[in-house]
Design a protein around this motif. Structure first.
Motif, PDB file in Angstrom:
ATOM      1  N   ILE A  41       0.839  -1.206   0.000  1.00 21.23           N
ATOM      2  CA  ILE A  41       0.000   0.000   0.000  1.00 21.23           C
ATOM      3  C   ILE A  41       0.870   1.250   0.000  1.00 21.23           C
ATOM      4  CG2 ILE A  41      -1.617   1.356   1.389  1.00 21.23           C
ATOM      5  CD1 ILE A  41      -2.896  -1.269   2.289  1.00 21.23           C
ATOM      6  N   GLU A  42       1.923   1.250   0.814  1.00 23.19           N
ATOM      7  CA  GLU A  42       2.769   2.438   0.951  1.00 23.19           C
ATOM      8  C   GLU A  42       3.901   2.502  -0.066  1.00 23.19           C
ATOM      9  OE1 GLU A  42       4.095   2.222   4.963  1.00 23.19           O
ATOM     10  OE2 GLU A  42       2.285   3.160   5.782  1.00 23.19           O
ATOM     11  N   HIS A  43       4.346   1.351  -0.563  1.00 20.23           N
ATOM     12  CA  HIS A  43       5.541   1.335  -1.406  1.00 20.23           C
ATOM     13  C   HIS A  43       5.306   0.702  -2.781  1.00 20.23           C
ATOM     14  CE1 HIS A  43       7.067   1.618   2.754  1.00 20.23           C
ATOM     15  NE2 HIS A  43       8.012   2.372   2.221  1.00 20.23           N
ATOM     16  N   GLY A  44       4.078   0.301  -3.080  1.00 22.05           N
ATOM     17  CA  GLY A  44       3.833  -0.432  -4.319  1.00 22.05           C
ATOM     18  C   GLY A  44       3.348   0.401  -5.486  1.00 22.05           C
ATOM     19  N   GLY A  45       3.105   1.691  -5.275  1.00 22.73           N
ATOM     20  CA  GLY A  45       2.574   2.498  -6.369  1.00 22.73           C
ATOM     21  C   GLY A  45       3.663   3.072  -7.258  1.00 22.73           C
ATOM     22  N   TRP A  46       3.334   3.268  -8.532  1.00 21.52           N
ATOM     23  CA  TRP A  46       4.283   3.877  -9.454  1.00 21.52           C
ATOM     24  C   TRP A  46       4.385   5.384  -9.170  1.00 21.52           C
ATOM     25  CZ3 TRP A  46       7.591   2.124 -13.207  1.00 21.52           C
ATOM     26  CH2 TRP A  46       8.200   3.116 -13.986  1.00 21.52           C
ATOM     27  N   GLY A  47       5.608   5.895  -9.262  1.00 30.01           N
ATOM     28  CA  GLY A  47       5.804   7.335  -9.168  1.00 30.01           C
ATOM     29  C   GLY A  47       6.061   7.847  -7.775  1.00 30.01           C
ATOM     30  N   LEU A  48       6.436   6.978  -6.848  1.00 35.31           N
ATOM     31  CA  LEU A  48       6.654   7.424  -5.470  1.00 35.31           C
ATOM     32  C   LEU A  48       8.002   8.117  -5.287  1.00 35.31           C
ATOM     33  CD1 LEU A  48       5.156   4.439  -3.414  1.00 35.31           C
ATOM     34  CD2 LEU A  48       4.059   6.554  -4.173  1.00 35.31           C
ATOM     35  N   LEU A  49       8.968   7.804  -6.128  1.00 37.91           N
ATOM     36  CA  LEU A  49      10.226   8.539  -6.100  1.00 37.91           C
ATOM     37  C   LEU A  49      10.007   9.898  -6.765  1.00 37.91           C
ATOM     38  CD1 LEU A  49      12.842   5.776  -7.039  1.00 37.91           C
ATOM     39  CD2 LEU A  49      12.229   6.612  -4.765  1.00 37.91           C
ATOM     40  N   LYS A  50      10.491  10.948  -6.128  1.00 38.45           N
ATOM     41  CA  LYS A  50      10.227  12.312  -6.607  1.00 38.45           C
ATOM     42  C   LYS A  50      11.500  12.955  -7.156  1.00 38.45           C
ATOM     43  CE  LYS A  50       6.005  11.900  -5.240  1.00 38.45           C
ATOM     44  NZ  LYS A  50       4.947  11.627  -6.251  1.00 38.45           N
ATOM     45  N   ALA A  51      11.315  14.010  -7.925  1.00 39.40           N
ATOM     46  CA  ALA A  51      12.446  14.779  -8.437  1.00 39.40           C
ATOM     47  C   ALA A  51      13.291  15.274  -7.268  1.00 39.40           C
ATOM     48  CB  ALA A  51      11.940  15.951  -9.270  1.00 39.40           C
ATOM     49  N   GLY A  52      14.587  15.170  -7.432  1.00 42.60           N
ATOM     50  CA  GLY A  52      15.503  15.552  -6.370  1.00 42.60           C
ATOM     51  C   GLY A  52      15.936  14.390  -5.504  1.00 42.60           C
ATOM     52  N   HIS A  53      15.334  13.211  -5.728  1.00 40.76           N
ATOM     53  CA  HIS A  53      15.712  12.030  -4.933  1.00 40.76           C
ATOM     54  C   HIS A  53      17.121  11.598  -5.303  1.00 40.76           C
ATOM     55  CE1 HIS A  53      15.269   8.142  -2.875  1.00 40.76           C
ATOM     56  NE2 HIS A  53      15.906   7.645  -3.928  1.00 40.76           N
ATOM     57  N   GLN A  54      17.934  11.338  -4.299  1.00 40.40           N
ATOM     58  CA  GLN A  54      19.327  10.941  -4.494  1.00 40.40           C
ATOM     59  C   GLN A  54      19.468   9.423  -4.403  1.00 40.40           C
ATOM     60  OE1 GLN A  54      22.423  13.053  -4.721  1.00 40.40           O
ATOM     61  NE2 GLN A  54      23.098  11.038  -5.427  1.00 40.40           N
ATOM     62  N   CYS A  55      20.065   8.828  -5.424  1.00 43.41           N
ATOM     63  CA  CYS A  55      20.396   7.403  -5.409  1.00 43.41           C
ATOM     64  C   CYS A  55      21.897   7.238  -5.183  1.00 43.41           C
ATOM     65  CB  CYS A  55      20.007   6.737  -6.726  1.00 43.41           C
ATOM     66  SG  CYS A  55      18.237   6.684  -7.053  1.00 43.41           S
ATOM     67  N   ALA A  56      22.277   6.092  -4.666  1.00 41.77           N
ATOM     68  CA  ALA A  56      23.694   5.809  -4.433  1.00 41.77           C
ATOM     69  C   ALA A  56      24.345   5.294  -5.709  1.00 41.77           C
ATOM     70  CB  ALA A  56      23.841   4.784  -3.315  1.00 41.77           C
ATOM     71  N   LYS A  57      25.663   5.215  -5.691  1.00 45.54           N
ATOM     72  CA  LYS A  57      26.397   4.618  -6.805  1.00 45.54           C
ATOM     73  C   LYS A  57      26.092   3.118  -6.864  1.00 45.54           C
ATOM     74  CE  LYS A  57      30.315   7.818  -6.941  1.00 45.54           C
ATOM     75  NZ  LYS A  57      31.800   7.941  -6.837  1.00 45.54           N
ATOM     76  N   ALA A  58      26.112   2.591  -8.074  1.00 41.15           N
ATOM     77  CA  ALA A  58      25.823   1.165  -8.256  1.00 41.15           C
ATOM     78  C   ALA A  58      26.900   0.303  -7.612  1.00 41.15           C
ATOM     79  CB  ALA A  58      25.719   0.846  -9.737  1.00 41.15           C
ATOM     80  N   GLN A  59      26.459  -0.712  -6.879  1.00 43.05           N
ATOM     81  CA  GLN A  59      27.341  -1.713  -6.292  1.00 43.05           C
ATOM     82  C   GLN A  59      26.826  -3.094  -6.708  1.00 43.05           C
ATOM     83  OE1 GLN A  59      30.096  -1.100  -4.526  1.00 43.05           O
ATOM     84  NE2 GLN A  59      29.782   1.135  -4.622  1.00 43.05           N
ATOM     85  N   PRO A  60      27.706  -4.000  -7.119  1.00 47.37           N
ATOM     86  CA  PRO A  60      27.246  -5.322  -7.584  1.00 47.37           C
ATOM     87  C   PRO A  60      26.480  -6.068  -6.488  1.00 47.37           C
ATOM     88  CG  PRO A  60      29.543  -4.968  -8.168  1.00 47.37           C
ATOM     89  CD  PRO A  60      29.164  -3.855  -7.227  1.00 47.37           C
ATOM     90  N   VAL A  61      25.306  -6.532  -6.826  1.00 48.19           N
ATOM     91  CA  VAL A  61      24.500  -7.358  -5.918  1.00 48.19           C
ATOM     92  C   VAL A  61      24.558  -8.815  -6.355  1.00 48.19           C
ATOM     93  CG1 VAL A  61      22.154  -7.792  -5.070  1.00 48.19           C
ATOM     94  CG2 VAL A  61      22.973  -5.446  -5.307  1.00 48.19           C
ATOM     95  N   PHE A  62      24.677  -9.047  -7.671  1.00 45.74           N
ATOM     96  CA  PHE A  62      24.722 -10.403  -8.213  1.00 45.74           C
ATOM     97  C   PHE A  62      25.949 -10.567  -9.114  1.00 45.74           C
ATOM     98  CE2 PHE A  62      20.109  -9.615  -7.568  1.00 45.74           C
ATOM     99  CZ  PHE A  62      19.860 -10.624  -6.646  1.00 45.74           C
ATOM    100  N   PRO A  63      27.147 -10.629  -8.534  1.00 48.27           N
ATOM    101  CA  PRO A  63      28.332 -10.887  -9.369  1.00 48.27           C
ATOM    102  C   PRO A  63      28.222 -12.258 -10.024  1.00 48.27           C
ATOM    103  CG  PRO A  63      28.860 -11.121  -7.035  1.00 48.27           C
ATOM    104  CD  PRO A  63      27.476 -10.545  -7.101  1.00 48.27           C
ATOM    105  N   ARG A  64      28.728 -12.373 -11.221  1.00 50.40           N
ATOM    106  CA  ARG A  64      28.611 -13.641 -11.956  1.00 50.40           C
ATOM    107  C   ARG A  64      29.340 -14.767 -11.242  1.00 50.40           C
ATOM    108  NH1 ARG A  64      26.719 -14.352 -16.880  1.00 50.40           N
ATOM    109  NH2 ARG A  64      28.163 -16.081 -17.244  1.00 50.40           N
ATOM    110  N   MET A  65      28.783 -15.963 -11.361  1.00 47.12           N
ATOM    111  CA  MET A  65      29.438 -17.162 -10.843  1.00 47.12           C
ATOM    112  C   MET A  65      30.266 -17.794 -11.956  1.00 47.12           C
ATOM    113  SD  MET A  65      26.658 -19.346  -8.689  1.00 47.12           S
ATOM    114  CE  MET A  65      25.723 -18.662  -7.340  1.00 47.12           C
ATOM    115  N   ASP A  66      31.363 -18.428 -11.582  1.00 47.41           N
ATOM    116  CA  ASP A  66      32.112 -19.217 -12.551  1.00 47.41           C
ATOM    117  C   ASP A  66      31.303 -20.442 -12.925  1.00 47.41           C
ATOM    118  OD1 ASP A  66      34.235 -17.491 -12.454  1.00 47.41           O
ATOM    119  OD2 ASP A  66      35.284 -18.604 -10.874  1.00 47.41           O
ATOM    120  N   ALA A  67      31.162 -20.676 -14.201  1.00 53.61           N
ATOM    121  CA  ALA A  67      30.382 -21.833 -14.659  1.00 53.61           C
ATOM    122  C   ALA A  67      31.091 -23.139 -14.365  1.00 53.61           C
ATOM    123  CB  ALA A  67      30.100 -21.710 -16.150  1.00 53.61           C
TER     124      ALA A  67
END
Length: 513
Positions: A487-513
């Motif tokens: 209800i509070e976080h599922g709607g589209w458009g909740l992030l507003k202009a001026g919102h700051q995001c962090a730099k990308a950090q790997p969450v799913f680094p590739r595995m060796d096959a």
């Protein structure tokens, strides 16, 4: 607030936690987490079954008391579940005083209803399976000559003893009526049909006490008898809720009992009939999942291929295991655990798709706009198509979760992730930046980050820690999706202009096959 009650079976303490226990408990945890995010008052129960002849014999072989053996195994479960991200609200032990009180109260209700009587029992008994077989059943299964169990193939023994019986046969037609009137009561469909066929073949009264062992709950008023597993173990779903102190426990009836297919008969036949006799509501749904093989072979200690959760966790992140187990196989069917399949699934769907969309979106936002979202201009057809797909995905996930169709839920979320990656290629933010089209660039970057946010919210019941990492980058602060609601976080458009995001950090680094 609407309640939601999900349970696992209570796991038997004569065995170590294994892949099957892990599978059921993860599935229940995903349901519990999703329903909490749906603003329901959730009660998620798991626990252990400590009583019975097998435990008594296993403890005796080790020279310890049954409760000591149970304590050792309980400690392993209680240390394992947090490592897997399991968020159970309670852990029931059948040796606890609250459970014993619930079992004896259930016995009295059945007795007062006239559904308990004493007689003599004589049949063939399999100790490992805790199952009785008639001579006819052994002959039908072509096991009569060798006298072995049709299920586990181990030797059965002839048992004759005084026993109390539950009048299971008296509820045959009532149970069939309930099953036919409630198509979703037993799932999947193949298991529902299996139960109907078994019930229609005729129900025999059930032996519900034993005198050959003492490790259990005594029969009220006749303590030389111990209440057998059918009543003892199954009553845990009520005793954990405060029964009998609460005549009608708050979260009862259960919304779903998740079980393995090997205990379907006990849950879909014995348990509903006992509840009918006791005048209590029946669970809304009983879902029996399949079994796992490992690299194409049945798991067994003799083969040395029984996967231990601790060993898997030493090699793979808990969220990766959670994702793979519920993505690889349709819930309800048998599946094969393959390490190559796990790595392929991880690399293709998590590293290449989800991880790639996260890394490229936040990296471009940092590169072109210092990580800050800007005002969105006029929406293009491409923008509207992406928004429509995200919003439809959330509706579809809600429907599929009610059916426990976990693999379809994850597939539907992955459709949006792939859509997001195509959106990047179609809109080419790098070309927009080079051309100086700032307004369009800002719009594209906003739609990408907002898509990522809603994908992470929907994936968080499956991969809570990994999605917290994603959301923390999007929100540029440590967040926990366990506190999020749709209800509070599922709607589209909740992030507003001026919102700051962090730099990308790997969450799913590739595995060796």
């Amino acid at each position: 607030m609407e309640s939601y009650y999900v349970t696992t079976p209570i796991y038997y303490v004569n065995d170590e936690p294994h892949l099957g226990h892990m599978y059921t408990t993860i599935a229940a945890d995903v349901l519990a987490r999703y329903q909490r995010m749906s603003s329901r008052d959730v009660f998620f129960l798991t626990g252990v079954d400590e009583h019975g002849q097998k435990v008594e014999q296993a403890a005796e072989a080790r020279g310890i008391a049954p409760i000591e053996l149970a304590d050792q195994v309980v400690a392993r479960y209680k240390s394992l579940w947090p490592e897997l991200g399991i968020s159970n609200d309670d852990f029931i032990r059948t040796s606890s005083d609250r459970h014993k009180a619930g079992v004896q109260a259930m016995w009295r209700r059945l007795e007062n209803a006239g559904t308990i009587y004493k007689d003599f029992y004589e049949d063939w008994y399999c100790v490992p399976c805790e199952t009785y077989w008639t001579e006819t059943q052994l002959k039908d299964a072509e096991c009569w000559d060798s006298k072995h169990c049709p299920d586990c193939k181990r030797e059965v023994e002839k048992i004759q003893e005084e026993s109390y019986f539950f009048r299971l046969s008296a509820f045959q037609e009532q149970l069939l009526e309930h099953i036919h009137a409630n198509p979703d009561f037993i799932a999947p469909l193949s298991r529902r049909n299996e139960v109907i066929s078994f019930v229609e073949s005729g129900l025999r009264d059930l032996s519900v006490s034993r005198t050959t062992f003492s490790w259990g709950v005594p029969v009220p008023g006749d303590e030389k008898h111990v209440i057998y597993v059918w009543i003892d173990a199954l009553t845990n779903y009520l005793s954990a809720l405060g029964f009998p102190d609460q005549e009608q426990p708050e979260h009862w009836p259960a919304d779903v009992h998740l079980i393995g297919k090997d205990i379907l008969r006990f849950h879909a036949i014995y348990w509903p009939c006992m509840l009918m006799a006791a005048g209590l509501p029946l669970p809304k749904r009983i879902y029996a999942h399949g079994w796992w093989t490992v690299e194409g072979e049945k798991m067994s200690k003799s083969k040395g291929n029984a996967l231990r959760p601790a060993d898997l966790l030493a090699e793979y992140h808990a969220d990766v295991l959670r994702y793979f187990l519920l993505r690889e196989v349709p819930f309800g069917q048998d599946g094969d655990f393959s390490f190559s399949a796990l790595k392929q699934r991880y690399n293709s769907e998590l590293a290449n798709d989800v991880g790639n969309l996260l890394n490229r979106s936040l990296s471009m936002l940092t590169k072109y706009n210092g990580g800050v979202l800007a005002d969105v201009g006029e929406e293009s057809d491409s923008d509207r198509a992406l928004i429509a797909d995200v919003e439809a995905m959330q509706r579809d996930v809600a429907e599929l979760m009610e059916k426990q169709a976990f693999h379809l839920v994850l597939d539907r979320i992955n459709v949006v992730v792939r859509h997001g990656n195509r959106y990047v290629e179609d809109n080419a933010p790098w070309a927009l930046a080079k051309a100086g089209d700032t307004a369009r660039l800002n719009s594209v970057l906003y739609h990408l980050v907002e898509t990522l946010r809603l994908v992470a919210v929907q994936l968080s019941p499956f991969m809570p820690e990994k999605m917290n990492q994603m959301l923390s980058q999007i929100y540029s602060e440590d967040v926990s999706a366990t506190s999020f609601t749709f209800i509070e976080h599922g709607g589209w458009g909740l992030l507003k202009a001026g919102h700051q995001c962090a730099k990308a950090q790997p969450v799913f680094p590739r595995m060796d096959a």
